[in-house]
Design a protein around this motif. Structure first.
Motif, mmCIF file in Angstrom:
data_model
loop_
_atom_site.group_PDB
_atom_site.id
_atom_site.type_symbol
_atom_site.label_atom_id
_atom_site.label_comp_id
_atom_site.label_asym_id
_atom_site.label_seq_id
_atom_site.Cartn_x
_atom_site.Cartn_y
_atom_site.Cartn_z
ATOM 1 N N LYS A 62 2.256 1.751 -3.448
ATOM 2 C CA LYS A 62 1.235 2.221 -4.377
ATOM 3 C C LYS A 62 0.905 3.690 -4.138
ATOM 4 C CE LYS A 62 -3.408 1.282 -6.151
ATOM 5 N NZ LYS A 62 -3.779 2.720 -6.118
ATOM 6 N N ASP A 63 0.758 4.075 -2.872
ATOM 7 C CA ASP A 63 0.453 5.473 -2.552
ATOM 8 C C ASP A 63 1.558 6.396 -3.054
ATOM 9 O OD1 ASP A 63 -1.869 4.670 -1.342
ATOM 10 O OD2 ASP A 63 -1.104 4.821 0.713
ATOM 11 N N GLU A 64 2.805 5.985 -2.856
ATOM 12 C CA GLU A 64 3.925 6.796 -3.331
ATOM 13 C C GLU A 64 3.906 6.895 -4.847
ATOM 14 O OE1 GLU A 64 8.509 6.809 -2.164
ATOM 15 O OE2 GLU A 64 8.012 5.167 -3.535
ATOM 16 N N LYS A 82 0.835 -1.206 0.000
ATOM 17 C CA LYS A 82 0.000 0.000 0.000
ATOM 18 C C LYS A 82 0.865 1.250 0.000
ATOM 19 C CE LYS A 82 -3.725 2.388 2.415
ATOM 20 N NZ LYS A 82 -3.044 3.709 2.299
ATOM 21 N N GLU A 83 1.924 1.249 0.813
ATOM 22 C CA GLU A 83 2.819 2.405 0.856
ATOM 23 C C GLU A 83 3.469 2.641 -0.506
ATOM 24 O OE1 GLU A 83 5.566 1.509 3.955
ATOM 25 O OE2 GLU A 83 4.181 2.045 5.579
ATOM 26 N N ASP A 115 1.379 6.599 -6.850
ATOM 27 C CA ASP A 115 0.244 7.430 -7.264
ATOM 28 C C ASP A 115 0.572 8.912 -7.108
ATOM 29 O OD1 ASP A 115 -1.193 5.172 -7.862
ATOM 30 O OD2 ASP A 115 -2.413 5.210 -6.029
ATOM 31 N N ASP A 116 1.218 9.276 -6.002
ATOM 32 C CA ASP A 116 1.600 10.680 -5.776
ATOM 33 C C ASP A 116 2.529 11.171 -6.877
ATOM 34 O OD1 ASP A 116 0.115 10.802 -3.458
ATOM 35 O OD2 ASP A 116 1.827 10.549 -2.105
#
Length: 263
Positions: free
Chosen positions: A86-88, A83-84, A90-91
């Motif tokens: 993916k979030d990075e 998740k971390e 995406d940002d």
């Protein structure tokens, strides 16, 4: 990160070297529970940015990477890491979309920062393709740092100071240590960091914009040291992306090319 957490982290890192697999796994689990990357983020976002603070943040990130490599396959840990990451991603992709950029993948070989900068310098016409490689850029960074010791020594605490085991003060490198550091930048796969970013921005007289996950989304380094002069959409800018979560081995840099550019 307070002193107690710092001491605990160092003790656990020592235990990771144990021949007892159980001790290694338990130490890694405790390190993972300390959320070291989050602690490093808080240190880097704080107002206090002396050599000791920067060193603590670097050590926390390295400890987090080591702990992950020793941890047993835990579904919850793996899910959190995914998740971390993916979030990075995406940002970073969100900023790239806003600026009409695409990621040019760089080999994760320890030279990625210098290779990403070399790719950008070739795009800008600063370096001919035959010289646009990490060896050229490493040499420029090392030479610039070596010729400006007073500007860079505060960023390079000595092994006998805060980097030393049990040290409490942020001592600076002596001349021999400084010479050795510059040689490591030039001749080895030592990771590039803030000193090398500053050196290359000044040596080539070009702003370096680093797109990353979280806030700020873009960190701007300008040749004169100011962080607000260059604009996000300026053309004569080196643009690279900084990934903390992309690879299990730790930090990574990629080059960011204009969307209408074809390699």
């Amino acid at each position: 990160m307070n002193d107690d957490d710092d001491e605990l982290m160092n003790d656990l890192l020592v235990q990771l070297e144990s021949r007892d697999h159980t001790v290694q796994t338990e130490s890694a689990n405790v390190l993972n529970e300390m959320n070291l990357n989050d602690q490093a983020d808080k240190i880097e976002a704080g107002q206090k940015q002396d050599a000791k603070s920067r060193f603590k943040a670097r050590q926390a990130r390295k400890a987090a990477v080591l702990a992950q490599s020793y941890s047993e396959d835990d579904p919850e840990v793996q899910a959190r890491l995914e998740k971390e990451a993916k979030d990075e991603a995406d940002d970073i992709q969100r900023v790239c979309k806003d600026l009409s950029l695409e990621i040019q993948q760089i080999n994760p070989d320890g030279h990625c920062f210098f290779s990403a900068v070399a790719d950008q310098l070739a795009l800008l016409g600063v370096l001919p393709p035959s010289q646009a490689n990490y060896a050229t850029v490493r040499n420029v960074a090392a030479n610039f740092i070596h010729s400006h010791p007073n500007d860079f020594l505060p960023f390079l605490p000595s092994a006998g100071g805060e980097d030393g085991a049990g040290a409490l003060d942020a001592g600076m490198m002596d001349q021999e240590q400084f010479n050795n550091y510059c040689s490591l930048v030039r001749d080895t796969a030592l990771w590039g960091g803030e000193p090398e970013i500053v050196a290359l921005s000044r040596a080539y007289n070009i702003p370096i914009h680093i797109v990353q996950g979280g806030k700020p989304a873009i960190v701007m380094h300008n040749p004169d040291g100011e962080q607000t002069i260059s604009k996000e959409a300026d053309k004569n800018v080196i643009r690279i992306s900084y990934h903390r979560k992309l690879y299990g081995l730790g930090e990574h840099y990629n080059s960011l090319r204009p969307l209408n550019r074809r390699s």
